[in-house]
Design a protein around this motif. Structure first.
Motif, PDB file in Angstrom:
ATOM      1  N   ILE A 311     -19.497  15.899 -26.926  1.00  0.00           N
ATOM      2  CA  ILE A 311     -19.640  17.132 -27.290  1.00  0.00           C
ATOM      3  C   ILE A 311     -20.973  17.428 -28.061  1.00  0.00           C
ATOM      4  O   ILE A 311     -21.120  17.090 -29.015  1.00  0.00           O
ATOM      5  N   LEU A 312     -21.523  18.466 -27.563  1.00  0.00           N
ATOM      6  CA  LEU A 312     -22.852  18.884 -28.263  1.00  0.00           C
ATOM      7  C   LEU A 312     -22.206  20.178 -29.451  1.00  0.00           C
ATOM      8  O   LEU A 312     -21.557  21.183 -28.690  1.00  0.00           O
ATOM      9  N   THR A 313     -22.341  19.886 -30.403  1.00  0.00           N
ATOM     10  CA  THR A 313     -22.156  20.988 -31.425  1.00  0.00           C
ATOM     11  C   THR A 313     -23.062  21.145 -32.796  1.00  0.00           C
ATOM     12  O   THR A 313     -23.541  19.937 -33.065  1.00  0.00           O
ATOM     13  N   TYR A 314     -23.082  22.138 -33.170  1.00  0.00           N
ATOM     14  CA  TYR A 314     -23.891  22.511 -34.405  1.00  0.00           C
ATOM     15  C   TYR A 314     -23.125  21.899 -35.677  1.00  0.00           C
ATOM     16  O   TYR A 314     -23.859  22.030 -36.670  1.00  0.00           O
ATOM     17  N   TRP A 315     -21.793  21.513 -35.661  1.00  0.00           N
ATOM     18  CA  TRP A 315     -21.255  21.042 -36.695  1.00  0.00           C
ATOM     19  C   TRP A 315     -21.234  19.558 -36.593  1.00  0.00           C
ATOM     20  O   TRP A 315     -20.575  18.891 -37.465  1.00  0.00           O
ATOM     21  N   ALA A 316     -22.165  18.859 -35.800  1.00  0.00           N
ATOM     22  CA  ALA A 316     -22.061  17.415 -35.392  1.00  0.00           C
ATOM     23  C   ALA A 316     -21.952  16.676 -36.550  1.00  0.00           C
ATOM     24  O   ALA A 316     -21.170  15.645 -37.077  1.00  0.00           O
ATOM     25  N   ALA A 317     -23.063  16.924 -37.747  1.00  0.00           N
ATOM     26  CA  ALA A 317     -23.205  16.353 -38.944  1.00  0.00           C
ATOM     27  C   ALA A 317     -22.131  16.408 -39.746  1.00  0.00           C
ATOM     28  O   ALA A 317     -21.488  15.599 -40.523  1.00  0.00           O
ATOM     29  N   GLU A 318     -21.712  17.844 -40.076  1.00  0.00           N
ATOM     30  CA  GLU A 318     -20.456  18.010 -40.871  1.00  0.00           C
ATOM     31  C   GLU A 318     -19.296  17.351 -40.111  1.00  0.00           C
ATOM     32  O   GLU A 318     -18.393  16.838 -41.341  1.00  0.00           O
ATOM     33  N   ALA A 319     -19.007  17.545 -39.178  1.00  0.00           N
ATOM     34  CA  ALA A 319     -17.944  17.347 -38.419  1.00  0.00           C
ATOM     35  C   ALA A 319     -17.889  15.483 -38.891  1.00  0.00           C
ATOM     36  O   ALA A 319     -16.754  14.886 -38.955  1.00  0.00           O
ATOM     37  N   ALA A 320     -18.827  15.063 -38.539  1.00  0.00           N
ATOM     38  CA  ALA A 320     -18.651  13.309 -38.922  1.00  0.00           C
ATOM     39  C   ALA A 320     -18.342  12.999 -40.363  1.00  0.00           C
ATOM     40  O   ALA A 320     -17.597  12.077 -40.126  1.00  0.00           O
ATOM     41  N   ARG A 321     -18.663  13.817 -41.388  1.00  0.00           N
ATOM     42  CA  ARG A 321     -18.211  13.766 -42.521  1.00  0.00           C
ATOM     43  C   ARG A 321     -16.478  13.884 -42.535  1.00  0.00           C
ATOM     44  O   ARG A 321     -15.894  13.376 -43.103  1.00  0.00           O
ATOM     45  N   LEU A 322     -16.303  15.101 -41.929  1.00  0.00           N
ATOM     46  CA  LEU A 322     -14.716  15.394 -41.982  1.00  0.00           C
ATOM     47  C   LEU A 322     -13.885  14.374 -41.264  1.00  0.00           C
ATOM     48  O   LEU A 322     -12.805  14.229 -41.661  1.00  0.00           O
ATOM     49  N   LEU A 323     -14.538  13.721 -39.992  1.00  0.00           N
ATOM     50  CA  LEU A 323     -13.673  12.747 -39.239  1.00  0.00           C
ATOM     51  C   LEU A 323     -13.591  11.487 -40.154  1.00  0.00           C
ATOM     52  O   LEU A 323     -12.493  10.586 -39.796  1.00  0.00           O
ATOM     53  N   ASP A 324     -14.414  11.194 -40.971  1.00  0.00           N
ATOM     54  CA  ASP A 324     -14.361   9.867 -41.964  1.00  0.00           C
ATOM     55  C   ASP A 324     -13.461  10.129 -42.880  1.00  0.00           C
ATOM     56  O   ASP A 324     -13.203   9.152 -43.694  1.00  0.00           O
ATOM     57  N   ARG A 325     -12.693  11.091 -43.086  1.00  0.00           N
ATOM     58  CA  ARG A 325     -11.907  11.340 -44.223  1.00  0.00           C
ATOM     59  C   ARG A 325     -10.662  10.704 -44.052  1.00  0.00           C
ATOM     60  O   ARG A 325      -9.896  10.665 -42.822  1.00  0.00           O
TER      61      ARG A 325
END
Length: 325
Positions: A311-325
């Motif tokens: 998935i190409l997404t402008y949220w990639a960096a933030e999503a990585a942090r959210l998914l790590d919760r």
């Protein structure tokens, strides 16, 4: 009333139980962060229609690349914004052009940790804003454009890119790019083909992000949003021509196409969560109409659930942090 014997809600009782039986889980390594690098600036320039997204300088681009690597993202997709443009998009072919320089910069810094990808298209570099070379009467000349794509692919390969992303929707673009790369002994450079790229209204903020010069539309070469089977046909053609990954763009409005393509091909499938999709969520969240972080995770989960491996997404960096919760 007889109590139900089968109770699906049992598996939804606690957060731990829901995580344990989740059918779909997005990993940071599946996410690709699109990044814009602009020639002639010394500090990032915000993109007003995409809160949190900027046009990077060469130095700030490297900072973003290091952050992406530290978060375990799968890769970066680079877009270049030149100071000057011309009718043929020569800045995209020039080894000293901003995109080719940025590729070399990023590969030298994080090439071992991230897949470095680059947009292979002329639209950022042409003064008319179209994805190819024009005929005297203003139409996009498919075959002359293919010749330019071949040169652009070689320039990006020489700059060190891992994977090129032909995105102009020219007939035969993947085959021409593959042949050019192979003839120049760049057999290991991969192709992420923008196979089913639709003439979408959701690309608007992106045009600000790349300082597009486009007047009019791209309906003569991008796909009609009404057509799904055509998207599958385009993906199959790209696989035949040597694509390593095929992509559907946009994502959220085309989940059915993602699923159809996933069922039809045996290569990885990517989807681009585009600028307008990003901007809608950001705007709604800013107005307090939706809960922003759960909406981001839900959107990306739906794209993966539909069949996208990448998935190409402008949220990639933030999503990585959210998914790590």
């Amino acid at each position: 009333m007889t109590p139900p014997v089968v109770r699906p809600r049992r598996l939804r009782t606690t957060p731990a139980l829901r995580r344990m039986v989740a059918e779909t889980a997005v990993r940071p390594g599946q996410l690709v962060l699109p990044l814009f690098v602009r020639e002639g600036i010394s500090a990032p320039v915000p993109v007003s229609s995409m809160p949190g997204v900027v046009q990077h300088s060469r130095s700030s681009l490297l900072k973003a690349a290091h952050e992406a690597a530290s978060l375990g993202l799968g890769g970066l997709m680079l877009f270049g914004i030149p100071e000057s443009k011309d009718a043929t998009g020569s800045g995209g072919i020039d080894p000293a052009g901003i995109l080719n320089l940025a590729i070399t910069d990023v590969v030298a810094e994080v090439g071992d940790a991230l897949t470095v990808m680059s947009d292979l298209c002329l639209d950022e570099f042409t003064d008319h804003g179209h994805c190819g070379v024009l005929t005297p009467d203003g139409r996009v000349d498919n075959d002359r454009t293919l010749a330019a794509y071949a040169q652009m692919a070689l320039a990006q390969a020489e700059s060190g890119v891992d994977m090129v992303g032909p995105s102009g929707m020219m007939d035969g673009q993947v085959g021409v790019v593959r042949a050019a790369l192979d003839a120049a002994e760049h057999q290991d450079v991969g192709i992420l083909a923008y196979s089913a790229k639709y003439a979408s209204a959701f690309f608007g903020p992106f045009r600000e992000a790349v300082s597009s010069s486009l007047i009019g539309d791209r309906r003569t070469y991008q796909q009609d949003p009404a057509n799904a089977l055509e998207g599958v046909r385009e993906a199959l053609l790209d696989v035949e021509q040597g694509a390593d990954v095929v992509m559907v763009k946009p994502a959220l409005g085309y989940l059915d196409v993602i699923r159809r393509v996933r069922d039809a091909v045996t290569v990885p499938v990517a989807a681009y969560n585009v600028s307008g999709e990003y901007a809608m969520v950001e705007a709604a969240a800013a107005n307090g109409w939706i809960d922003r972080e759960p909406a981001i995770v839900e959107a990306l989960t739906s794209i993966h659930r539909a069949g996208a491996d990448v998935i190409l997404t402008y949220w990639a960096a933030e999503a990585a942090r959210l998914l790590d919760r």
